[in-house]
Design a protein around this motif. Sequence first.
Motif, PDB file in Angstrom:
ATOM      1  N   ALA A  94       0.800  -1.222   0.000  1.00 12.15           N
ATOM      2  CA  ALA A  94       0.000   0.000   0.000  1.00 12.15           C
ATOM      3  C   ALA A  94       0.833   1.273   0.000  1.00 12.15           C
ATOM      4  CB  ALA A  94      -0.915   0.005   1.226  1.00 12.15           C
ATOM      5  N   TRP A  95       2.148   1.158   0.095  1.00 13.35           N
ATOM      6  CA  TRP A  95       2.992   2.319   0.324  1.00 13.35           C
ATOM      7  C   TRP A  95       2.845   3.398  -0.758  1.00 13.35           C
ATOM      8  CZ3 TRP A  95       4.801   5.618   3.257  1.00 13.35           C
ATOM      9  CH2 TRP A  95       6.007   6.302   3.084  1.00 13.35           C
ATOM     10  N   LYS A  96       2.988   3.021  -2.008  1.00  8.33           N
ATOM     11  CA  LYS A  96       2.870   4.024  -3.067  1.00  8.33           C
ATOM     12  C   LYS A  96       1.449   4.595  -3.165  1.00  8.33           C
ATOM     13  CE  LYS A  96       4.074   5.122  -7.825  1.00  8.33           C
ATOM     14  NZ  LYS A  96       4.830   4.727  -9.038  1.00  8.33           N
ATOM     15  N   PRO A  97       0.393   3.766  -3.121  1.00  8.93           N
ATOM     16  CA  PRO A  97      -0.953   4.352  -3.092  1.00  8.93           C
ATOM     17  C   PRO A  97      -1.180   5.308  -1.933  1.00  8.93           C
ATOM     18  CG  PRO A  97      -1.076   2.026  -3.643  1.00  8.93           C
ATOM     19  CD  PRO A  97       0.342   2.294  -3.281  1.00  8.93           C
ATOM     20  N   LEU A 100       4.428  13.428  -9.117  1.00  8.47           N
ATOM     21  CA  LEU A 100       5.661  12.658  -8.922  1.00  8.47           C
ATOM     22  C   LEU A 100       5.378  11.287  -8.321  1.00  8.47           C
ATOM     23  CD1 LEU A 100       7.940  15.508  -7.546  1.00  8.47           C
ATOM     24  CD2 LEU A 100       8.290  14.279  -9.689  1.00  8.47           C
ATOM     25  N   ARG A 101       4.495  11.212  -7.330  1.00  8.73           N
ATOM     26  CA  ARG A 101       4.203   9.925  -6.687  1.00  8.73           C
ATOM     27  C   ARG A 101       3.480   8.992  -7.640  1.00  8.73           C
ATOM     28  NH1 ARG A 101       7.189  12.606  -4.641  1.00  8.73           N
ATOM     29  NH2 ARG A 101       7.201  13.447  -2.511  1.00  8.73           N
ATOM     30  N   GLU A 102       2.710   9.543  -8.559  1.00 12.85           N
ATOM     31  CA  GLU A 102       2.047   8.720  -9.569  1.00 12.85           C
ATOM     32  C   GLU A 102       3.038   8.171 -10.584  1.00 12.85           C
ATOM     33  OE1 GLU A 102      -0.857  11.166 -11.461  1.00 12.85           O
ATOM     34  OE2 GLU A 102      -2.455  10.642 -10.059  1.00 12.85           O
ATOM     35  N   SER A 103       4.002   8.991 -10.991  1.00 14.19           N
ATOM     36  CA  SER A 103       4.803   8.672 -12.178  1.00 14.19           C
ATOM     37  C   SER A 103       6.146   8.027 -11.886  1.00 14.19           C
ATOM     38  CB  SER A 103       5.028   9.948 -12.996  1.00 14.19           C
ATOM     39  OG  SER A 103       5.755  10.908 -12.243  1.00 14.19           O
ATOM     40  N   LEU A 104       6.690   8.216 -10.685  1.00 15.24           N
ATOM     41  CA  LEU A 104       8.037   7.745 -10.390  1.00 15.24           C
ATOM     42  C   LEU A 104       8.035   6.645  -9.327  1.00 15.24           C
ATOM     43  CD1 LEU A 104      10.007  11.122 -10.246  1.00 15.24           C
ATOM     44  CD2 LEU A 104       9.828   9.519 -12.169  1.00 15.24           C
ATOM     45  N   PRO A 105       9.023   5.762  -9.338  1.00 20.89           N
ATOM     46  CA  PRO A 105       9.165   4.784  -8.251  1.00 20.89           C
ATOM     47  C   PRO A 105       9.435   5.507  -6.934  1.00 20.89           C
ATOM     48  CG  PRO A 105      10.590   4.239 -10.112  1.00 20.89           C
ATOM     49  CD  PRO A 105      10.083   5.614 -10.361  1.00 20.89           C
ATOM     50  N   VAL A 106       9.097   4.847  -5.835  1.00 20.21           N
ATOM     51  CA  VAL A 106       9.356   5.402  -4.501  1.00 20.21           C
ATOM     52  C   VAL A 106      10.214   4.413  -3.725  1.00 20.21           C
ATOM     53  CG1 VAL A 106       7.200   6.707  -4.508  1.00 20.21           C
ATOM     54  CG2 VAL A 106       7.260   4.420  -3.478  1.00 20.21           C
ATOM     55  N   PRO A 107      11.056   4.902  -2.805  1.00 24.09           N
ATOM     56  CA  PRO A 107      11.836   3.973  -1.988  1.00 24.09           C
ATOM     57  C   PRO A 107      10.931   3.028  -1.231  1.00 24.09           C
ATOM     58  CG  PRO A 107      12.618   6.236  -1.727  1.00 24.09           C
ATOM     59  CD  PRO A 107      11.327   6.310  -2.489  1.00 24.09           C
TER      60      PRO A 107
END
Length: 321
Positions: free
Chosen positions: A265-268, A308-315
């Motif tokens: 769930a982290w990125k959502p 940015l959160r939609e389009s790029l990977p996140v740690p």
Amino acid sequence: MAVFTSVTLDDLSSWIKQFPLGKALSIKGIASGIENSNFFITTETGEYVLTIFENLTFEQLPFYLKLMRHLADRGVLVPAPVANIAGELVTALHGKPASIVSKLDGASQMHPEPVHCAAVGAMLALMHLAGKDFPLYQENLRSLNWWHETTPKVLPFLSDELRHLLCAEVHYQDAFDSTPIYRALPRGPVHADLFRNNVMFDGEKLTGFFDFYFAGCDAWIFDVAVTVNDWCIDTATGELDVARVRALLNAYNLVRPFTTEESVAWKPMLRAAALRFWLSRLYDYYQPRDAEMLTPHDPAHFERILRLRESLPVPPLTSDL
């Protein structure tokens, strides 16, 4: 905060007699934010913060103030609400609900380094664990239901591109909200607004979290996402600073390990956290309220973060320590 309700020293001197704080000596409005009227006050017994609540009701406020007391009793660094001689934490001032809490030492750290982010992450995890047995319940009042209520109020002011972005993200969050992963997320009381200006530091020592008046019960990982989206970014661009992200997440994980569901769930949730503040800033920008000192925030900041959160990977939530 923006000062919507004026309070003079004479007003305070009369009202404060019901508290065991001695004579009122001074009062000064706090000019940041846009939700409540806040004041630094000094009395014969010390320094405190007076808050007059412009939107929250007498019925809603016990949740926030009793939560602060509950957390403080369990070692979480938060302001302590002060009861009047009748034992009440909320009383009327100028016809509106008001409270007094202790003033934290230190200052906000507006240019955090990884060491500050680690301290915030560890204390946030401690706060979540400490709230597990808090007996009162109130939903996060700025979550999905509020997004649905507020989106139509701002759409007329937006370009076609921004209308599409906003509606598409609300639809995405609707869909994720209905998944088994989302329903399995660990939950409890959350701060829901843990920005840099709501935390105090003395050097590298964290001295407290404050401004709990957006708190509610929600997924803990949403609270982490809100925090990372402010503490761990380049403020000019909204891009994540990986070193600060890792410091905050690793420190949190050492106190309360993240679950598998939270990792999924982290990125959502980072997207949800960006949406929540983009939408609230849009509303405050286009539907402003009268105030003596009003400092509306730029909605474009969280629009950039959402993109940015939609389009790029996140740690990821966890990594090898």
